[in-house]
Motif scaffolding. Structure first.
Motif, PDB file in Angstrom:
ATOM      1  N   SER A 138      -2.152  11.819   0.223  1.00 36.40           N
ATOM      2  CA  SER A 138      -3.515  12.290   0.452  1.00 36.40           C
ATOM      3  C   SER A 138      -4.543  11.314  -0.102  1.00 36.40           C
ATOM      4  CB  SER A 138      -3.715  13.660  -0.213  1.00 36.40           C
ATOM      5  OG  SER A 138      -3.701  13.535  -1.631  1.00 36.40           O
ATOM      6  N   ASP A 139      -5.721  11.322   0.486  1.00 36.37           N
ATOM      7  CA  ASP A 139      -6.796  10.444   0.027  1.00 36.37           C
ATOM      8  C   ASP A 139      -7.177  10.741  -1.416  1.00 36.37           C
ATOM      9  OD1 ASP A 139      -6.883   9.207   2.484  1.00 36.37           O
ATOM     10  OD2 ASP A 139      -8.511  10.467   3.252  1.00 36.37           O
ATOM     11  N   SER A 140      -7.176  12.019  -1.783  1.00 33.28           N
ATOM     12  CA  SER A 140      -7.587  12.397  -3.133  1.00 33.28           C
ATOM     13  C   SER A 140      -6.629  11.843  -4.183  1.00 33.28           C
ATOM     14  CB  SER A 140      -7.670  13.925  -3.257  1.00 33.28           C
ATOM     15  OG  SER A 140      -6.413  14.521  -2.964  1.00 33.28           O
ATOM     16  N   ARG A 199      -4.486   9.223  -3.602  1.00 31.99           N
ATOM     17  CA  ARG A 199      -4.478   7.770  -3.433  1.00 31.99           C
ATOM     18  C   ARG A 199      -5.556   7.099  -4.285  1.00 31.99           C
ATOM     19  NH1 ARG A 199      -2.470   4.991   1.102  1.00 31.99           N
ATOM     20  NH2 ARG A 199      -2.251   7.033   2.089  1.00 31.99           N
ATOM     21  N   GLU A 200      -6.713   7.749  -4.383  1.00 26.95           N
ATOM     22  CA  GLU A 200      -7.824   7.187  -5.159  1.00 26.95           C
ATOM     23  C   GLU A 200      -7.499   7.071  -6.645  1.00 26.95           C
ATOM     24  OE1 GLU A 200     -11.021   9.796  -4.350  1.00 26.95           O
ATOM     25  OE2 GLU A 200     -11.417   9.026  -2.315  1.00 26.95           O
ATOM     26  N   LYS A 201      -6.553   7.856  -7.111  1.00 28.07           N
ATOM     27  CA  LYS A 201      -6.211   7.881  -8.538  1.00 28.07           C
ATOM     28  C   LYS A 201      -5.052   6.942  -8.887  1.00 28.07           C
ATOM     29  CE  LYS A 201      -7.428  12.799  -8.580  1.00 28.07           C
ATOM     30  NZ  LYS A 201      -6.891  14.183  -8.762  1.00 28.07           N
ATOM     31  N   SER A 203      -2.769   3.404  -9.049  1.00 28.64           N
ATOM     32  CA  SER A 203      -2.912   1.958  -9.200  1.00 28.64           C
ATOM     33  C   SER A 203      -2.276   1.242  -8.019  1.00 28.64           C
ATOM     34  CB  SER A 203      -2.240   1.499 -10.498  1.00 28.64           C
ATOM     35  OG  SER A 203      -2.132   0.088 -10.537  1.00 28.64           O
ATOM     36  N   SER A 262       0.841  -1.191   0.000  1.00 31.46           N
ATOM     37  CA  SER A 262       0.000   0.000   0.000  1.00 31.46           C
ATOM     38  C   SER A 262       0.881   1.248   0.000  1.00 31.46           C
ATOM     39  CB  SER A 262      -0.922   0.015   1.219  1.00 31.46           C
ATOM     40  OG  SER A 262      -0.159  -0.051   2.416  1.00 31.46           O
TER      41      SER A 262
END
Length: 312
Positions: free
Chosen positions: A176-178, A180-182, A184, A170
Motif C-alpha cells: 500500500s502507498d501508506s 510504502r511511504e514509511k 526505507s 523498489s
C-alpha cells in the motif's frame, strides 16, 4: 558448502501455464532443445544436515519433495530446513513460506521493511506463528559487516557467515502507498553473500541496477548467481505486444549497452563460476540451439537448471 538449485525460472516457471510464446509452445510440443524449470529456489548447507533456503518460491513443496536431502528423518516430522533468507517481498520470493507453516523451529531472515510488509499487510503469514515454537523473524547484517545466523532448536551459532547488500530496487505493487511511504528504499531488494571455510557464495536473482557496489562483492565470490531474467530490455514488449521494459520492472537485461554481460564481462574465469538464474520463459537462452545461448556460454556463463548442484 553444498549449494542446490531447486528451481531456476522466473515467476510462472517454464513453460508458464498461461503463456503461448514461442519458447513455451515449442517446449510443450518437444520442438525446443531445453528443459522445464520451476520457479527460482536455492538451498545451501555447510554440513549436509542442516539446510537454509534463499527465498521461498510458490513451487517450494514440489521442490522439497524432489530433493532427498530436505526430507525428514524416518519416523519424524522434523525438517532439516532451519531457515530462510529473503531477498525481497515479491510474491515469487515469499509465497513458499506458507508451505513451511508447520515447520519448527524456523528462522526467517529479512529486512525490517520486508518483515513489516508480510506481518502488517498480509495477515495470512501469521500462520507461521502457529508452529511450536513459532517462526522467528530476524534482521539482516548489511555490508560491509558479516554475521553468524542462528538456526535450529539448539540456538547455537552457525559456522557460516552472511551479509546482505542493497540492490536499489523498489517494493512490489501490492504494498500500500501508506506503508510504502514509511519504508526505507534500501530495504526493498537485497543480495546475499554466504561465506564458509574461505569460500563465498553470492546470490542476486534480481538486479535493478540502482547500486553498482554489488559488482565488487560478486567479484570476491567463488560461486555467483545473478539475474538472468531477460535477454533484452524490450523482451516482454516484443513477446506480448505491450508491457514494460526489463529495467522498468527491476531486472538488468543480459544484452545491450550496459547489460549484465557487458558489466560483468571477464569476471568468473578460473576458479569463479557465474550462473544465470531466474530466467523468464521468453528468454531465448532457454533454447540450447539459439545464438543467444551460445553467446552466453562462450562468454563463460552457466545457465541454471533445476537439480544443478555445486560444492565449495
Amino acid at each position: 558448502m553444498r549449494v542446490k538449485v531447486l528451481g531456476s525460472a522466473a515467476g510462472g516457471g517454464f513453460p508458464q501455464w498461461n503463456c503461448g510464446c514461442s519458447n513455451c509452445m515449442r517446449l510443450r510440443t518437444g520442438k525446443l532443445r531445453g528443459s522445464p524449470r520451476t520457479q527460482t529456489q536455492v538451498a545451501f548447507s555447510v554440513d549436509s544436515k542442516v539446510w537454509f533456503l534463499v527465498n521461498a518460491s510458490p513451487d517450494l513443496r514440489a521442490q522439497i519433495l524432489a530433493a532427498p536431502e530436505l526430507a525428514p528423518p524416518e519416523g519424524s516430522r522434523k525438517s532439516p530446513i532451519a531457515g530462510v533468507f529473503l531477498t525481497g517481498a515479491d510474491v515469487d520470493s515469499v509465497m513458499g513460506l506458507l508451505h513451511l507453516r508447520e515447520s519448527a523451529p524456523l528462522s526467517i531472515f529479512a529486512t525490517p521493511a520486508v518483515q513489516r510488509i508480510l506481518s502488517e499487510e498480509n495477515s495470512m503469514f501469521r500462520v507461521l506463528d502457529r508452529a511450536t515454537p513459532p517462526a522467528q523473524w530476524l534482521g539482516l547484517v548489511m555490508q560491509p559487516e558479516f554475521g553468524h545466523p542462528v538456526g535450529g532448536d539448539s540456538h547455537e551459532v552457525s559456522s557460516f557467515r552472511f551479509s546482505a547488500i542493497p540492490l536499489g530496487g523498489s517494493y512490489p505493487d501490492y504494498v500500500s502507498d501508506s506503508l510504502r511511504e514509511k519504508l526505507s528504499a534500501k530495504e526493498a531488494v537485497v543480495g546475499f553473500v554466504v561465506e564458509h571455510d574461505g569460500k563465498r557464495l553470492f546470490f542476486a536473482p534480481s538486479l535493478p541496477g540502482g547500486n553498482p557496489e554489488w559488482k565488487k562483492l560478486a567479484e570476491s565470490c567463488d560461486l555467483v548467481f545473478l539475474d538472468g531474467t531477460f535477454w533484452s530490455d524490450d523482451e516482454l514488449m516484443l513477446a506480448a505486444g505491450s508491457g514494460k521494459t526489463a529495467r522498468a520492472i527491476g531486472h538488468l537485461p543480459l544484452s545491450g549497452a550496459d547489460g549484465l554481460l557487458q558489466q560483468f564481462s571477464g569476471v568468473g574465469r578460473g576458479r569463479r563460476r557465474r550462473i544465470l538464474i531466474h530466467i523468464n520463459n521468453t528468454n531465448p537462452i532457454l533454447d540450447e540451439h539459439s545464438a543467444e545461448y551460445r553467446l552466453v556460454r562462450e562468454a563463460g556463463w552457466e545457465i541454471a537448471h533445476d537439480g544443478m548442484e555445486f560444492v565449495l
